[in-house]
Design an enzyme around this catalytic site. Structure first.
Site, PDB file in Angstrom:
ATOM      1  N   ARG A  21      45.655  21.474 -47.709  1.00 33.92           N
ATOM      2  CA  ARG A  21      44.984  20.079 -47.846  1.00 33.92           C
ATOM      3  C   ARG A  21      44.751  20.100 -49.386  1.00 33.92           C
ATOM      4  O   ARG A  21      44.910  19.052 -49.779  1.00 33.92           O
ATOM      5  CB  ARG A  21      44.227  19.719 -47.004  1.00 33.92           C
ATOM      6  CG  ARG A  21      44.294  19.376 -45.537  1.00 33.92           C
ATOM      7  CD  ARG A  21      43.388  18.742 -44.680  1.00 33.92           C
ATOM      8  NE  ARG A  21      42.119  19.640 -44.614  1.00 33.92           N
ATOM      9  CZ  ARG A  21      41.902  20.266 -43.523  1.00 33.92           C
ATOM     10  NH1 ARG A  21      42.861  20.058 -42.442  1.00 33.92           N
ATOM     11  NH2 ARG A  21      40.670  20.905 -43.549  1.00 33.92           N
ATOM     12  N   SER A  38      44.119  30.483 -33.594  1.00 30.47           N
ATOM     13  CA  SER A  38      43.188  29.329 -33.655  1.00 30.47           C
ATOM     14  C   SER A  38      43.283  29.048 -32.136  1.00 30.47           C
ATOM     15  O   SER A  38      43.495  27.859 -31.780  1.00 30.47           O
ATOM     16  CB  SER A  38      44.342  27.976 -34.213  1.00 30.47           C
ATOM     17  OG  SER A  38      43.246  27.138 -34.416  1.00 30.47           O
ATOM     18  N   CYS A  42      35.071  30.415 -27.975  1.00 29.36           N
ATOM     19  CA  CYS A  42      33.964  30.063 -27.451  1.00 29.36           C
ATOM     20  C   CYS A  42      34.030  29.420 -26.105  1.00 29.36           C
ATOM     21  O   CYS A  42      33.170  29.483 -25.395  1.00 29.36           O
ATOM     22  CB  CYS A  42      33.039  29.016 -28.509  1.00 29.36           C
ATOM     23  SG  CYS A  42      33.011  29.558 -30.010  1.00 29.36           S
ATOM     24  N   ALA A 280      36.102  36.897 -48.268  1.00 25.55           N
ATOM     25  CA  ALA A 280      36.135  37.280 -46.882  1.00 25.55           C
ATOM     26  C   ALA A 280      34.857  36.244 -46.404  1.00 25.55           C
ATOM     27  O   ALA A 280      33.882  35.759 -47.241  1.00 25.55           O
ATOM     28  CB  ALA A 280      35.519  38.701 -46.921  1.00 25.55           C
ATOM     29  N   GLY A 282      33.218  34.960 -42.247  1.00 26.41           N
ATOM     30  CA  GLY A 282      33.198  34.992 -40.662  1.00 26.41           C
ATOM     31  C   GLY A 282      32.293  36.147 -40.254  1.00 26.41           C
ATOM     32  O   GLY A 282      31.560  36.683 -41.092  1.00 26.41           O
TER      33      GLY A 282
HETATM   34  P1  FAD Z   1      37.524  35.410 -35.224  1.00 25.81           P
HETATM   35  O1  FAD Z   1      37.345  34.088 -34.857  1.00 25.81           O
HETATM   36  O2  FAD Z   1      37.315  36.137 -34.206  1.00 25.81           O
HETATM   37  O3  FAD Z   1      39.111  35.880 -35.761  1.00 25.81           O
HETATM   38  C1  FAD Z   1      39.570  37.220 -36.075  1.00 25.81           C
HETATM   39  C2  FAD Z   1      40.816  37.391 -35.892  1.00 25.81           C
HETATM   40  O4  FAD Z   1      41.226  38.432 -36.840  1.00 25.81           O
HETATM   41  C3  FAD Z   1      41.049  37.930 -34.461  1.00 25.81           C
HETATM   42  O5  FAD Z   1      41.968  37.128 -33.730  1.00 25.81           O
HETATM   43  C4  FAD Z   1      41.569  39.261 -34.745  1.00 25.81           C
HETATM   44  O6  FAD Z   1      42.579  39.575 -34.111  1.00 25.81           O
HETATM   45  C5  FAD Z   1      42.290  39.284 -36.196  1.00 25.81           C
HETATM   46  N1  FAD Z   1      42.470  40.409 -36.817  1.00 25.81           N
HETATM   47  C6  FAD Z   1      41.179  41.262 -37.026  1.00 25.81           C
HETATM   48  N2  FAD Z   1      41.865  42.247 -37.864  1.00 25.81           N
HETATM   49  C7  FAD Z   1      43.101  42.046 -38.065  1.00 25.81           C
HETATM   50  C8  FAD Z   1      43.962  42.791 -38.995  1.00 25.81           C
HETATM   51  N3  FAD Z   1      43.930  43.935 -39.451  1.00 25.81           N
HETATM   52  N4  FAD Z   1      45.245  42.199 -39.038  1.00 25.81           N
HETATM   53  C9  FAD Z   1      45.620  40.919 -38.372  1.00 25.81           C
HETATM   54  N5  FAD Z   1      44.703  40.121 -37.730  1.00 25.81           N
HETATM   55  C10 FAD Z   1      43.457  40.885 -37.596  1.00 25.81           C
HETATM   56  N6  FAD Z   1      29.976  31.295 -31.512  1.00 25.81           N
HETATM   57  C11 FAD Z   1      29.398  30.059 -31.571  1.00 25.81           C
HETATM   58  O7  FAD Z   1      28.720  29.747 -32.686  1.00 25.81           O
HETATM   59  N7  FAD Z   1      29.026  29.401 -30.566  1.00 25.81           N
HETATM   60  C12 FAD Z   1      29.645  29.772 -29.266  1.00 25.81           C
HETATM   61  O8  FAD Z   1      29.466  29.250 -28.057  1.00 25.81           O
HETATM   62  C13 FAD Z   1      30.451  30.974 -29.287  1.00 25.81           C
HETATM   63  N8  FAD Z   1      30.971  31.431 -27.950  1.00 25.81           N
HETATM   64  C14 FAD Z   1      31.661  32.714 -28.159  1.00 25.81           C
HETATM   65  C15 FAD Z   1      32.487  33.127 -26.870  1.00 25.81           C
HETATM   66  C16 FAD Z   1      33.046  34.098 -26.880  1.00 25.81           C
HETATM   67  C17 FAD Z   1      33.677  34.645 -25.632  1.00 25.81           C
HETATM   68  C18 FAD Z   1      33.428  34.877 -28.058  1.00 25.81           C
HETATM   69  C19 FAD Z   1      34.159  36.157 -28.101  1.00 25.81           C
HETATM   70  C20 FAD Z   1      32.731  34.325 -29.258  1.00 25.81           C
HETATM   71  C21 FAD Z   1      32.113  33.537 -29.277  1.00 25.81           C
HETATM   72  N9  FAD Z   1      31.518  32.911 -30.606  1.00 25.81           N
HETATM   73  C22 FAD Z   1      30.648  31.780 -30.330  1.00 25.81           C
HETATM   74  C23 FAD Z   1      31.571  33.747 -32.011  1.00 25.81           C
HETATM   75  C24 FAD Z   1      32.621  33.021 -32.488  1.00 25.81           C
HETATM   76  O9  FAD Z   1      33.809  32.807 -31.916  1.00 25.81           O
HETATM   77  C25 FAD Z   1      32.979  33.698 -33.804  1.00 25.81           C
HETATM   78  O10 FAD Z   1      31.830  34.046 -34.561  1.00 25.81           O
HETATM   79  C26 FAD Z   1      33.937  33.227 -34.710  1.00 25.81           C
HETATM   80  O11 FAD Z   1      35.191  33.118 -33.955  1.00 25.81           O
HETATM   81  C27 FAD Z   1      34.147  34.198 -35.664  1.00 25.81           C
HETATM   82  O12 FAD Z   1      35.285  33.636 -36.320  1.00 25.81           O
HETATM   83  P2  FAD Z   1      36.229  35.097 -37.567  1.00 25.81           P
HETATM   84  O13 FAD Z   1      37.325  34.062 -38.172  1.00 25.81           O
HETATM   85  O14 FAD Z   1      35.455  35.666 -38.436  1.00 25.81           O
HETATM   86  O15 FAD Z   1      36.756  35.813 -36.440  1.00 25.81           O
END
Ligand code: FAD
Length: 837
Positions: A21, A38, A42, A280, A282
């Site tokens: 965007r 995507s 949660c 970085a 998340g």
């Molecule tokens: P993620 O969304 O986890 O994405 C990281 C991605 O990176 C993953 O898909 C992984 O496969 C990929 N990855 C990692 N290393 C590599 C690599 N070397 N090469 C390629 N890909 C890679 N948070 C809330 O605030 N409220 C909620 O209600 C809530 N409920 C949740 C319920 C569950 C079951 C889970 C598992 C989590 C929940 N969370 C909740 C937490 C929330 O989902 C995370 O805080 C959030 O998704 C973090 O975002 P992120 O982008 O850091 O990581």
């Protein structure tokens, strides 16, 4: 500019869309190890129960939509395995083919998330042990549940994910056990706030083990045994591990990026790592906690999404935006309750060495006169200068908006006095003219301006344990409320009569006031303060918070695996909640007739049955009685009672922690103790020989229960049992020396029995039992005895034993007949049951 993003879910997908965007010309490559980008992590737990019916709903944006709309090159099922910072190249591996190749970048964004903790416990690789982090994990759980008849689930870890999984397995009809290593679930909450959720989970028949850890797993033919450190063994058909996550830093460490003290990737305020071309976001990064300014790991979706958007702006526009830190605002649905928090809790403030004050309020989610108001309990933490440091809220409705208002107030730099002044949306169905947030602000402001001093439940419990006799503990609720249970050693002075009793209180000794939630305690505080009392404190959150916090928190041993395997799940569920239909009247209930209500909340067995019995006696045939009780056993007891007395039980519902029962009085229901010839055969005779508190309690409870069932009851008190019917205010009698000695050594009355049959520990055991009974609102032996007299039970004191023990008639309570063995045999002969206790 070519930007590679690693991690295609919360932070990564958000950043990719935002970069597009911002910049139509950028080359964007999104790398995701999993098959899906995507997706809604949660939402995963809610598909287990079918609350989210369609698995596809969890796939928020498809790869093709992402490619078509944002023109992002998506490489899913591809793992980034190394970063060469010097040549600005990422090494990728196609997980389908195993091929490896390089992709160059100008800027790199890491959003690899967190990895679930999976300790190397023996047996952890069992096919019945699962984790839940992504769609394939969910698919594995769903297919296991489809292919196996899962009756019992064990969830390990009482954090957000563990509780959500436990709720959804339970909703699916699987008997669920939750094991947590610390003394409470939900670490962001303080103990007394988590205690509200413990209590709710107990009501929902979740078997809860606290302060217990898993040592190992052992697979059997059709189940797996989970061994706990306490020595318990739990047999399970499915086990879900949810003991926390750690930042996914393999790539970052491999590229020698700086790692913070907490183990997350270190970033600056622009979300740049130690390499300026690598950003970085998340779960993988270390953030600054806003309140204490210290590094922290706060793995939440909101911060990950905001950081993704901000890093995208900084990549495109050149560090124009600063991340101000993470507050840690979070919320969870735990069955019918929501539990939310923002900022720091007491434990975290202590660890950060930040001085704080706190208050707990229990308010209605909306105006109490508008139907459906639910309690919202709020704990507010603030500094002595009024800065808001954190808040926790638990309740069945309106928790989210209160937590969000306070989080916004913290973000905006408002203080607790500002909370009192906030003008919030109000109409009776939505809120109160004094919103719970305003109320928390009022209480905190009063503490700060020294017009109100609080004591918390833990300080009071510790002070009571000192037993120095100095503390004056005054329960200012009504006598009826006091009857339903109070804090041990409390004296009841109804707030409305407090001014008339001032001269009975010592203004120089410490005095603690309490009521149900704290408001009447505060009014009492103001009265006493203005009458010169100086050492007064009001119990924060009142009796409600105290009783939740001192209650037994775990809920062990409610399932028998063999039983679960044998019986129909619906039958077990109905049995646990006491809600299965037991009579034709329940299957086809006729609810016409004048309706009366009876509130037996807070009473323990046999209190609700006794009250029901009395209330039914006062009704005319055909009238209805709706009884609301919090004693979980009431659902079962009432079925036996209705069957016995012949009254119609129209419905039994277990709802939001209470059992609601509807009864109709039947014309000739034999509930009176005045026995018909058939009922005479049904007489219960108890021989009370012992004065051990536990045995006496057992006899009183059985006798009261029988009386409530309409059975005539006779109790024959002999030898030590005579102590039960002694009166505390016995007149001074001239007795021979031996008799006098007996009198002084024996307990003075039923409420001062000082031994128990096991684990007596020189009288400590009796004291402990008495405290537990008091805390749990179990009637004292004295009160149970009184109910027996009132209910028409026949109490006979054994003449021979009285002679031997030197006890005279004037020393016994009113209503006792003196009789010999013939009286006893007479009664026993007419009894269906005779018990010797
Ligand atoms: P993620 O969304 O986890 O994405 C990281 C991605 O990176 C993953 O898909 C992984 O496969 C990929 N990855 C990692 N290393 C590599 C690599 N070397 N090469 C390629 N890909 C890679 N948070 C809330 O605030 N409220 C909620 O209600 C809530 N409920 C949740 C319920 C569950 C079951 C889970 C598992 C989590 C929940 N969370 C909740 C937490 C929330 O989902 C995370 O805080 C959030 O998704 C973090 O975002 P992120 O982008 O850091 O990581």
């Amino acid at each position: 500019m070519k930007i590679i993003i690693i991690g295609g879910v919360a932070g990564g997908a958000t950043a990719a869309a935002r970069i597009r965007r911002n910049d139509e010309t950028a080359e964007i490559v999104l790398i995701e190890r999993g098959k899906y980008i995507s997706f809604a992590n949660c939402g995963l737990p809610y598909h287990i129960s079918g609350t989210i019916t369609d698995r596809e709903q969890l796939l928020v944006t498809s790869e093709s939509t992402f490619t078509d709309r944002y023109r992002v090159v998506v490489r899913s099922h591809t793992e980034a395995i190394a970063i060469d910072r010097k040549s600005k190249v990422v090494r990728l591996r196609d997980l389908s083919s195993g091929d490896e190749f390089d992709e160059s970048y100008d800027k790199l964004l890491l959003s690899p998330g967190a990895e679930p903790l999976r300790p190397k416990l023996p047996g952890i690789d069992s096919p019945r042990v699962f984790g839940l982090r992504n769609i394939p994990d969910l698919d594995r759980i769903m297919s296991h549940l489809q292919q196996n008849r899962a009756r019992r689930a064990v969830v390990i870890g009482g954090g957000f994910i563990g509780i959500e999984v436990a709720e959804n397995l339970n909703d699916k009809g699987i008997s669920t056990t939750l094991v947590e290593g610390t003394d409470q679930i939900l670490a962001p909450l303080d103990y007394e706030m988590a205690a509200i959720v413990h209590s709710h989970m107990r009501d929902k028949n979740v078997e809860l083990y606290l302060e217990d850890r898993v040592d190992r797993f052992e697979d059997k033919d059709d189940h797996t045994v989970v061994y706990l450190s306490s020595g318990r063994r739990l047999q399970a058909d499915i086990i879900v591990l949810a003991i926390g996550v750690r930042p996914e830093t393999t790539l970052a460490r491999g590229a020698a990026l700086e790692i913070g003290t907490t183990g997350g990737i270190r970033v600056n305020e622009h979300l740049q790592s130690s390499d300026p071309d690598i950003y970085a976001v998340g779960d993988a990064i270390e953030v600054t906690q806003t309140i204490c300014g210290k590094p922290a790991l706060i793995p939440l979706a909101g911060p990950a999404n905001r950081q993704g958007r901000m890093a995208a702006d900084n990549i495109v526009f050149g560090n124009t935006r600063q991340y101000k830190g993470t507050l840690g605002t979070a919320i969870l649905k735990a069955f019918d309750l929501a539990a939310g928090s923002t900022g720091l809790n007491e434990k975290q403030l202590r660890a950060a060495d930040i001085p704080f004050l706190s208050c707990i309020t229990h308010s209605g989610s909306h105006a109490s006169y508008y139907p459906g108001a639910k309690q919202v309990s709020i704990k507010l933490l603030f500094s002595p200068d009024g800065r808001i440091l954190g808040a926790q809220a638990v309740g069945a409705d309106g928790v989210d908006k209160r937590v969000d208002v306070i989080a916004t107030a913290i973000y905006g730099g408002l203080n607790v006095e500002d909370l009192s002044d906030l003008e919030l949306a109000y109409a009776p169905p939505y809120g109160s003219a004094k919103d719970p947030v305003n109320m928390a602000g009022y209480v905190a402001s009063n503490i700060l301006n020294d017009s109100h001093e609080l004591i918390d439940w833990r300080q009071l419990r510790d002070a009571l344990e000192l037993k120095d006799g100095k503390l004056q503990l005054i329960d200012v609720r009504t006598a009826e409320e006091f009857e339903f249970g109070s804090i041990p050693t409390a004296r009841n002075i109804d707030l409305n009569q407090l001014r008339e009793h001032l001269d009975e209180l010592d203004p120089k000794q410490p005095l603690v006031l309490f009521c149900q939630v704290g408001i009447r305690g505060y009014i009492a505080y103001r009265i006493l303060k203005q009458h010169g009392f100086t050492q007064i404190r009001n119990l924060s959150g009142g009796y409600k918070t105290y009783s939740w916090a001192v209650d037994k928190q775990s809920n062990p041993d409610i399932f028998d695996y063999e039983d679960l395997k044998r019986r129909d799940p619906a039958e077990i569920e109905a049995d646990l909640s006491g809600s299965c239909p037991v009579s034709a009247a329940m299957l086809d209930p006729d609810t016409s007739g004048e309706l009366h209500t009876l509130d037996a909340i807070g009473l323990q067995c046999p209190g609700p049955i006794m009250k029901t019995y009395k209330a039914m006696n006062a009704l005319d045939a055909g009238e209805l009685l709706e009884v609301t009780a919090s004693d979980p056993a009431f659902g079962r007891d009432i079925r036996a009672w209705a069957k016995k007395t012949g009254n119609d039980l129209l419905s039994v519902k277990a709802e939001k922690g209470v059992v609601i029962v509807l009864l109709r009085k039947v014309a000739a229901a034999p509930i009176s103790a005045a026995a018909t010839p058939a009922a005479v055969k049904d007489r219960l005779t108890l021989v009370v020989f012992s004065d051990d508190l536990d045995k006496v309690m057992a006899s009183m409870i059985i006798a009261n229960g029988a009386l409530a069932m309409g059975k005539p009851v006779s109790l024959f008190f002999t030898f030590w049992g005579l102590d039960v019917i002694r009166r505390e205010d016995a007149p001074h009698l001239n007795k021979p020396m031996m008799d006098r000695m007996f009198s002084t050594m024996l307990p003075s009355d039923a409420d001062h029995l000082n031994s128990i049959s096991k684990m007596d520990m020189h009288g400590m055991g009796a004291k402990m039992i008495r405290k537990v009974m008091h805390d749990k609102g179990v009637e004292t032996p004295g009160k149970l005895l009184h109910s027996l007299v009132e209910g028409g039970a026949q109490l006979i004191a054994c003449q021979m034993s009285m002679d031997v023990m030197g006890i005279q008639e004037a020393e016994l309570i009113d209503g006792v007949e003196i009789g010999g063995v013939a009286a006893f045999l007479g009664e026993a002969g007419e009894s269906g049951t005779t018990l010797f206790i």
